[in-house]
Design a protein around this motif. Structure first.
Motif, PDB file in Angstrom:
ATOM      1  N   VAL A  70      33.947  35.290  41.935  1.00 13.32           N
ATOM      2  CA  VAL A  70      34.837  36.085  41.081  1.00 13.32           C
ATOM      3  C   VAL A  70      34.272  37.490  40.907  1.00 13.32           C
ATOM      4  O   VAL A  70      34.994  38.483  41.024  1.00 13.32           O
ATOM      5  N   GLN A  71      32.987  37.573  40.651  1.00 14.40           N
ATOM      6  CA  GLN A  71      32.358  38.875  40.454  1.00 14.40           C
ATOM      7  C   GLN A  71      32.480  39.740  41.714  1.00 14.40           C
ATOM      8  O   GLN A  71      32.757  40.938  41.625  1.00 14.40           O
ATOM      9  N   GLN A  72      32.319  39.134  42.881  1.00 16.06           N
ATOM     10  CA  GLN A  72      32.463  39.869  44.137  1.00 16.06           C
ATOM     11  C   GLN A  72      33.885  40.386  44.299  1.00 16.06           C
ATOM     12  O   GLN A  72      34.106  41.525  44.711  1.00 16.06           O
ATOM     13  N   MET A  73      34.871  39.561  43.966  1.00 14.44           N
ATOM     14  CA  MET A  73      36.277  39.978  44.059  1.00 14.44           C
ATOM     15  C   MET A  73      36.551  41.165  43.136  1.00 14.44           C
ATOM     16  O   MET A  73      37.221  42.123  43.518  1.00 14.44           O
ATOM     17  N   VAL A  74      36.005  41.129  41.935  1.00 10.62           N
ATOM     18  CA  VAL A  74      36.181  42.238  40.984  1.00 10.62           C
ATOM     19  C   VAL A  74      35.536  43.509  41.535  1.00 10.62           C
ATOM     20  O   VAL A  74      36.128  44.588  41.501  1.00 10.62           O
ATOM     21  N   ARG A  75      34.327  43.375  42.085  1.00  9.43           N
ATOM     22  CA  ARG A  75      33.646  44.535  42.675  1.00  9.43           C
ATOM     23  C   ARG A  75      34.466  45.142  43.807  1.00  9.43           C
ATOM     24  O   ARG A  75      34.619  46.358  43.898  1.00  9.43           O
ATOM     25  N   GLU A  76      34.984  44.274  44.687  1.00  7.63           N
ATOM     26  CA  GLU A  76      35.773  44.759  45.820  1.00  7.63           C
ATOM     27  C   GLU A  76      37.070  45.421  45.356  1.00  7.63           C
ATOM     28  O   GLU A  76      37.490  46.439  45.920  1.00  7.63           O
ATOM     29  N   THR A  77      37.696  44.867  44.338  1.00  9.90           N
ATOM     30  CA  THR A  77      38.918  45.471  43.794  1.00  9.90           C
ATOM     31  C   THR A  77      38.615  46.837  43.199  1.00  9.90           C
ATOM     32  O   THR A  77      39.315  47.814  43.474  1.00  9.90           O
ATOM     33  N   ALA A  78      37.569  46.920  42.399  1.00 13.41           N
ATOM     34  CA  ALA A  78      37.186  48.197  41.780  1.00 13.41           C
ATOM     35  C   ALA A  78      36.801  49.225  42.843  1.00 13.41           C
ATOM     36  O   ALA A  78      37.144  50.402  42.721  1.00 13.41           O
ATOM     37  N   SER A  79      36.127  48.775  43.884  1.00 14.91           N
ATOM     38  CA  SER A  79      35.741  49.679  44.956  1.00 14.91           C
ATOM     39  C   SER A  79      36.961  50.202  45.715  1.00 14.91           C
ATOM     40  O   SER A  79      37.040  51.384  46.050  1.00 14.91           O
ATOM     41  N   ARG A  80      37.925  49.330  45.964  1.00 16.34           N
ATOM     42  CA  ARG A  80      39.123  49.707  46.716  1.00 16.34           C
ATOM     43  C   ARG A  80      40.039  50.617  45.903  1.00 16.34           C
ATOM     44  O   ARG A  80      40.521  51.620  46.398  1.00 16.34           O
ATOM     45  N   TRP A  81      40.334  50.233  44.655  1.00 14.73           N
ATOM     46  CA  TRP A  81      41.358  50.946  43.888  1.00 14.73           C
ATOM     47  C   TRP A  81      40.858  51.571  42.577  1.00 14.73           C
ATOM     48  O   TRP A  81      41.624  52.201  41.870  1.00 14.73           O
ATOM     49  N   GLY A  82      39.596  51.364  42.260  1.00 17.31           N
ATOM     50  CA  GLY A  82      39.020  52.048  41.106  1.00 17.31           C
ATOM     51  C   GLY A  82      39.324  51.437  39.749  1.00 17.31           C
ATOM     52  O   GLY A  82      38.793  51.904  38.745  1.00 17.31           O
ATOM     53  N   ARG A  83      40.146  50.402  39.720  1.00 19.02           N
ATOM     54  CA  ARG A  83      40.489  49.833  38.416  1.00 19.02           C
ATOM     55  C   ARG A  83      41.224  48.509  38.600  1.00 19.02           C
ATOM     56  O   ARG A  83      41.634  48.174  39.703  1.00 19.02           O
TER      57      ARG A  83
END
Length: 137
Positions: A70-83
Motif C-alpha cells: 500500500v505504501q509503495q502504491m501511495v508513493r508511486e501515485t504521489a510521484s506520478r501526479w503529486g497528490r
C-alpha cells in the motif's frame, strides 16, 4: 459534467465489478485513475476501456492487506501526479464455506482483506499520513 476533472482517484479493487464501474464513472467525469488491484488482467481491461474513451488510468499492483504494498502504491501515485484527491476502498472478498470448513489461514485472509485494508489504505493515503510515510522511506 467533468466535476472530477484532474482529480486523482485511487480505487482499490478497481478492476472488478463495483470498483470497475466506479473507475469508469470517475474517468468519464475527468478524474485520473489509479487502479490498485491484484488482478492485472481485470485492471488492464478497465484501463483499456478508460483510455479508449479518452480517460487516463494506470494499474498499480497492490496487495491491500500488505502495508508495504500500500505504501509503495501511495508513493508511486504521489510521484506520478503529486497528490491524492479521492480514495475509494472497494477491494474485498470472502470464502463461501460453512464455518466449520474454513481454515484459520483462510479466515485471516478474509479479515485482512475486508478489515485491515480499510485501515491500511486510508492511513497511508491521506495527505498528512502520506507525507509522514514518505519521510520514513
Amino acid at each position: 459534467m467533468l466535476e472530477l476533472k484532474d482529480k486523482v482517484a485511487i480505487v482499490t479493487g478497481g478492476g472488478g465489478g463495483i470498483g470497475g464501474a466506479i473507475t469508469l464513472r470517475f474517468a468519464r467525469e475527468g478524474a485520473k485513475i489509479v487502479i490498485a488491484e491484484i488482478d492485472a488482467k481485470a485492471a488492464q481491461s478497465r484501463i483499456e476501456e478508460i483510455t479508449a474513451n479518452g480517460g487516463e488510468a494506470v494499474f498499480d499492483f497492490t496487495d491491500v492487506t500488505n502495508k508495504a504494498s500500500v505504501q509503495q502504491m501511495v508513493r508511486e501515485t504521489a510521484s506520478r501526479w503529486g497528490r491524492i484527491d479521492i480514495l475509494v476502498n472497494v477491494a474485498g472478498g470472502s470464502r463461501i464455506k460453512e464455518v466449520i470448513d474454513i481454515e484459520d489461514a483462510e479466515w485471516d485472509q478474509v479479515v485482512n482483506l475486508n478489515l485491515k485494508s480499510v485501515f491500511y489504505v486510508p492511513k497511508r493515503s491521506c495527505r498528512r499520513c502520506s507525507r509522514k510515510n514518505m519521510e520514513k522511506s
